[in-house]
Design a protein around this motif. Structure first.
Motif, PDB file in Angstrom:
ATOM      1  N   SER A 123       0.820  -1.213   0.000  1.00 46.81           N
ATOM      2  CA  SER A 123       0.000   0.000   0.000  1.00 46.81           C
ATOM      3  C   SER A 123       0.855   1.265   0.000  1.00 46.81           C
ATOM      4  CB  SER A 123      -0.932   0.009   1.214  1.00 46.81           C
ATOM      5  OG  SER A 123      -0.212   0.268   2.408  1.00 46.81           O
ATOM      6  N   GLY A 124       2.193   1.092   0.064  1.00 46.48           N
ATOM      7  CA  GLY A 124       3.084   2.241   0.029  1.00 46.48           C
ATOM      8  C   GLY A 124       3.581   2.715   1.374  1.00 46.48           C
ATOM      9  N   ARG A 125       3.240   2.008   2.459  1.00 43.41           N
ATOM     10  CA  ARG A 125       3.678   2.413   3.791  1.00 43.41           C
ATOM     11  C   ARG A 125       5.106   1.967   4.068  1.00 43.41           C
ATOM     12  NH1 ARG A 125       0.344   3.629   7.903  1.00 43.41           N
ATOM     13  NH2 ARG A 125       2.320   4.374   8.757  1.00 43.41           N
ATOM     14  N   ASP A 126       5.846   2.791   4.788  1.00 45.38           N
ATOM     15  CA  ASP A 126       7.149   2.404   5.316  1.00 45.38           C
ATOM     16  C   ASP A 126       6.934   1.628   6.607  1.00 45.38           C
ATOM     17  OD1 ASP A 126       8.544   3.706   3.283  1.00 45.38           O
ATOM     18  OD2 ASP A 126       8.599   5.597   4.389  1.00 45.38           O
ATOM     19  N   VAL A 127       7.738   0.580   6.826  1.00 45.96           N
ATOM     20  CA  VAL A 127       7.515  -0.334   7.946  1.00 45.96           C
ATOM     21  C   VAL A 127       8.827  -0.611   8.670  1.00 45.96           C
ATOM     22  CG1 VAL A 127       6.875  -2.708   8.564  1.00 45.96           C
ATOM     23  CG2 VAL A 127       5.529  -1.460   6.859  1.00 45.96           C
ATOM     24  N   VAL A 128       8.764  -0.677  10.000  1.00 47.04           N
ATOM     25  CA  VAL A 128       9.888  -1.163  10.803  1.00 47.04           C
ATOM     26  C   VAL A 128       9.370  -2.297  11.684  1.00 47.04           C
ATOM     27  CG1 VAL A 128       9.497   0.648  12.557  1.00 47.04           C
ATOM     28  CG2 VAL A 128      11.674  -0.602  12.498  1.00 47.04           C
ATOM     29  N   VAL A 129      10.096  -3.413  11.697  1.00 45.93           N
ATOM     30  CA  VAL A 129       9.724  -4.557  12.527  1.00 45.93           C
ATOM     31  C   VAL A 129      10.604  -4.535  13.768  1.00 45.93           C
ATOM     32  CG1 VAL A 129       9.393  -7.049  12.648  1.00 45.93           C
ATOM     33  CG2 VAL A 129       9.094  -5.861  10.461  1.00 45.93           C
ATOM     34  N   ASP A 130       9.976  -4.332  14.918  1.00 51.32           N
ATOM     35  CA  ASP A 130      10.673  -4.207  16.201  1.00 51.32           C
ATOM     36  C   ASP A 130      10.933  -5.608  16.757  1.00 51.32           C
ATOM     37  OD1 ASP A 130      11.646  -3.477  18.650  1.00 51.32           O
ATOM     38  OD2 ASP A 130       9.929  -2.244  19.238  1.00 51.32           O
ATOM     39  N   HIS A 131      11.959  -6.253  16.194  1.00 57.18           N
ATOM     40  CA  HIS A 131      12.238  -7.656  16.502  1.00 57.18           C
ATOM     41  C   HIS A 131      13.720  -7.902  16.264  1.00 57.18           C
ATOM     42  CE1 HIS A 131      11.193 -11.848  17.112  1.00 57.18           C
ATOM     43  NE2 HIS A 131      11.723 -12.193  15.956  1.00 57.18           N
ATOM     44  N   GLY A 132      14.286  -8.894  16.952  1.00 58.41           N
ATOM     45  CA  GLY A 132      15.731  -9.083  16.918  1.00 58.41           C
ATOM     46  C   GLY A 132      16.306  -9.770  15.699  1.00 58.41           C
ATOM     47  N   PHE A 133      15.591 -10.704  15.071  1.00 57.05           N
ATOM     48  CA  PHE A 133      16.080 -11.447  13.907  1.00 57.05           C
ATOM     49  C   PHE A 133      17.509 -11.942  14.134  1.00 57.05           C
ATOM     50  CE2 PHE A 133      12.808  -8.606  11.993  1.00 57.05           C
ATOM     51  CZ  PHE A 133      11.922  -9.599  11.625  1.00 57.05           C
ATOM     52  N   TRP A 134      17.633 -12.981  14.953  1.00 61.37           N
ATOM     53  CA  TRP A 134      18.937 -13.455  15.415  1.00 61.37           C
ATOM     54  C   TRP A 134      19.736 -14.207  14.361  1.00 61.37           C
ATOM     55  CZ3 TRP A 134      18.021 -15.825  20.975  1.00 61.37           C
ATOM     56  CH2 TRP A 134      17.641 -14.789  21.844  1.00 61.37           C
ATOM     57  N   THR A 135      19.073 -14.847  13.404  1.00 59.90           N
ATOM     58  CA  THR A 135      19.803 -15.697  12.464  1.00 59.90           C
ATOM     59  C   THR A 135      19.733 -15.152  11.042  1.00 59.90           C
ATOM     60  OG1 THR A 135      17.904 -17.116  11.926  1.00 59.90           O
ATOM     61  CG2 THR A 135      19.222 -17.707  13.876  1.00 59.90           C
ATOM     62  N   ALA A 136      20.741 -15.522  10.253  1.00 61.68           N
ATOM     63  CA  ALA A 136      20.788 -15.081   8.859  1.00 61.68           C
ATOM     64  C   ALA A 136      19.609 -15.634   8.068  1.00 61.68           C
ATOM     65  CB  ALA A 136      22.105 -15.512   8.224  1.00 61.68           C
ATOM     66  N   SER A 137      19.207 -16.868   8.361  1.00 58.44           N
ATOM     67  CA  SER A 137      18.093 -17.467   7.619  1.00 58.44           C
ATOM     68  C   SER A 137      16.784 -16.743   7.908  1.00 58.44           C
ATOM     69  CB  SER A 137      17.963 -18.955   7.965  1.00 58.44           C
ATOM     70  OG  SER A 137      17.709 -19.134   9.348  1.00 58.44           O
ATOM     71  N   GLU A 138      16.590 -16.347   9.156  1.00 62.80           N
ATOM     72  CA  GLU A 138      15.378 -15.602   9.514  1.00 62.80           C
ATOM     73  C   GLU A 138      15.374 -14.237   8.829  1.00 62.80           C
ATOM     74  OE1 GLU A 138      12.829 -14.606  13.578  1.00 62.80           O
ATOM     75  OE2 GLU A 138      15.014 -14.760  13.687  1.00 62.80           O
ATOM     76  N   ARG A 139      16.521 -13.588   8.819  1.00 61.94           N
ATOM     77  CA  ARG A 139      16.601 -12.272   8.162  1.00 61.94           C
ATOM     78  C   ARG A 139      16.359 -12.392   6.661  1.00 61.94           C
ATOM     79  NH1 ARG A 139      20.860 -11.818  12.145  1.00 61.94           N
ATOM     80  NH2 ARG A 139      22.486 -12.358  10.641  1.00 61.94           N
ATOM     81  N   GLU A 140      16.874 -13.459   6.048  1.00 60.52           N
ATOM     82  CA  GLU A 140      16.671 -13.659   4.620  1.00 60.52           C
ATOM     83  C   GLU A 140      15.190 -13.879   4.308  1.00 60.52           C
ATOM     84  OE1 GLU A 140      17.099 -14.080   0.588  1.00 60.52           O
ATOM     85  OE2 GLU A 140      18.440 -13.201   2.085  1.00 60.52           O
ATOM     86  N   LYS A 141      14.504 -14.622   5.161  1.00 55.76           N
ATOM     87  CA  LYS A 141      13.070 -14.857   4.968  1.00 55.76           C
ATOM     88  C   LYS A 141      12.308 -13.535   4.962  1.00 55.76           C
ATOM     89  CE  LYS A 141       9.044 -16.831   7.329  1.00 55.76           C
ATOM     90  NZ  LYS A 141       8.585 -17.629   8.501  1.00 55.76           N
ATOM     91  N   TRP A 142      12.620 -12.665   5.915  1.00 53.15           N
ATOM     92  CA  TRP A 142      11.903 -11.396   6.004  1.00 53.15           C
ATOM     93  C   TRP A 142      12.365 -10.408   4.938  1.00 53.15           C
ATOM     94  CZ3 TRP A 142       7.945  -9.700   9.311  1.00 53.15           C
ATOM     95  CH2 TRP A 142       7.437 -10.703  10.141  1.00 53.15           C
ATOM     96  N   ARG A 143      13.612 -10.511   4.518  1.00 55.33           N
ATOM     97  CA  ARG A 143      14.069  -9.676   3.407  1.00 55.33           C
ATOM     98  C   ARG A 143      13.272 -10.008   2.147  1.00 55.33           C
ATOM     99  NH1 ARG A 143      18.372  -6.599   1.977  1.00 55.33           N
ATOM    100  NH2 ARG A 143      19.432  -6.999   3.958  1.00 55.33           N
ATOM    101  N   ARG A 144      13.023 -11.294   1.929  1.00 57.52           N
ATOM    102  CA  ARG A 144      12.245 -11.698   0.750  1.00 57.52           C
ATOM    103  C   ARG A 144      10.820 -11.162   0.826  1.00 57.52           C
ATOM    104  NH1 ARG A 144      14.895 -16.760   1.344  1.00 57.52           N
ATOM    105  NH2 ARG A 144      13.009 -17.637   2.288  1.00 57.52           N
ATOM    106  N   ILE A 145      10.253 -11.106   2.031  1.00 55.18           N
ATOM    107  CA  ILE A 145       8.911 -10.539   2.187  1.00 55.18           C
ATOM    108  C   ILE A 145       8.900  -9.106   1.671  1.00 55.18           C
ATOM    109  CG2 ILE A 145       7.228  -9.721   3.895  1.00 55.18           C
ATOM    110  CD1 ILE A 145       7.952 -12.208   5.574  1.00 55.18           C
TER     111      ILE A 145
END
Length: 226
Positions: A123-145
């Motif tokens: 919808s065009g909104r800027d978003v920040v996820v207030d979460h730690g994302f400890w592992t590279a695999s978890e960060r990659e999953k959310w980067r793809r989102i």
């Protein structure tokens, strides 16, 4: 209709105004026409030429993730906090449910937030996820989102010494029953979690936060350039 084109100065003015209105909404001091103004600013910002922005964070407890997330929220970013959602749905960690059940209760909430993040970015909104994302695999999953929603993704690494984090945690533990972002942790918990944390490497583009928000803001400005 030709979309409204905003230069960087006007974007910053609009984001600052939006942040003020959102703060007023949270404190119950929003003026009568405030909701209408929020909607208009959001639509204007969504119509700018640059992509929506998604900010992810990599950091342990006590690394000041929520401080950064709230600073971005004040600038118009939509903040998602899994910890706050768990608190709302299940109560206090360690009091209303066993400490060992946190991940089980958190997982469906993370999936729910992932869907909402995707919709907000589209919808065009800027978003920040207030979460730690400890592992590279978890960060990659959310980067793809973010990338699947055509958003510009910025990863913020929040390092720090064990002593610095533990001093903040000790202070934060005093508010543990009143603040969903202040879950109680022992020093042993922090040491154990640090052993599981994977800091971003050279293969993960990121910006480092050490207490000064300006490098993060500059990275976000650069990411919004098409």
């Amino acid at each position: 209709m030709t979309p409204l084109l905003l230069d960087d100065t006007l974007v910053h003015v609009a984001e600052d105004r939006l942040g003020s209105l959102l703060q007023a909404q949270r404190t119950g001091t929003l003026p009568p026409n405030g909701k209408t103004e929020i909607t208009r600013i959001m639509r204007t910002l969504a119509g700018r030429s640059g992509p929506a922005r998604l900010v992810l964070m990599a950091g342990l407890q006590g690394s000041r993730k929520t401080k950064v997330a709230r600073a971005l929220e004040a600038r118009g970013f939509l903040r998602f906090s899994p910890d706050e959602r768990v608190w709302q749905a299940h109560g206090h960690y360690g009091r209303d449910f066993p400490r060992g059940e946190y991940r089980v209760r958190e997982q469906p909430i993370l999936e729910e937030i992932a869907t909402e993040v995707r919709e907000a970015l589209l919808s065009g909104r800027d978003v920040v996820v207030d979460h730690g994302f400890w592992t590279a695999s978890e960060r990659e999953k959310w980067r793809r989102i973010g990338e699947d929603a055509d958003a510009a993704v910025t990863l913020v690494h929040l390092p720090g010494t064990h002593h610095e984090r533990w001093e903040r945690i000790k202070e934060r533990n005093q508010q543990t029953y009143d603040d969903p972002n202040a879950m109680w942790f022992s020093e042993e918990d922090l040491l154990r979690h640090a052993a599981r944390f994977e800091p971003p490497g050279a293969d993960e583009p990121h910006v480092t936060y050490t207490g000064d928000l300006d490098p993060v803001l500059r990275a976000l400005e650069a990411s919004a350039v098409t």
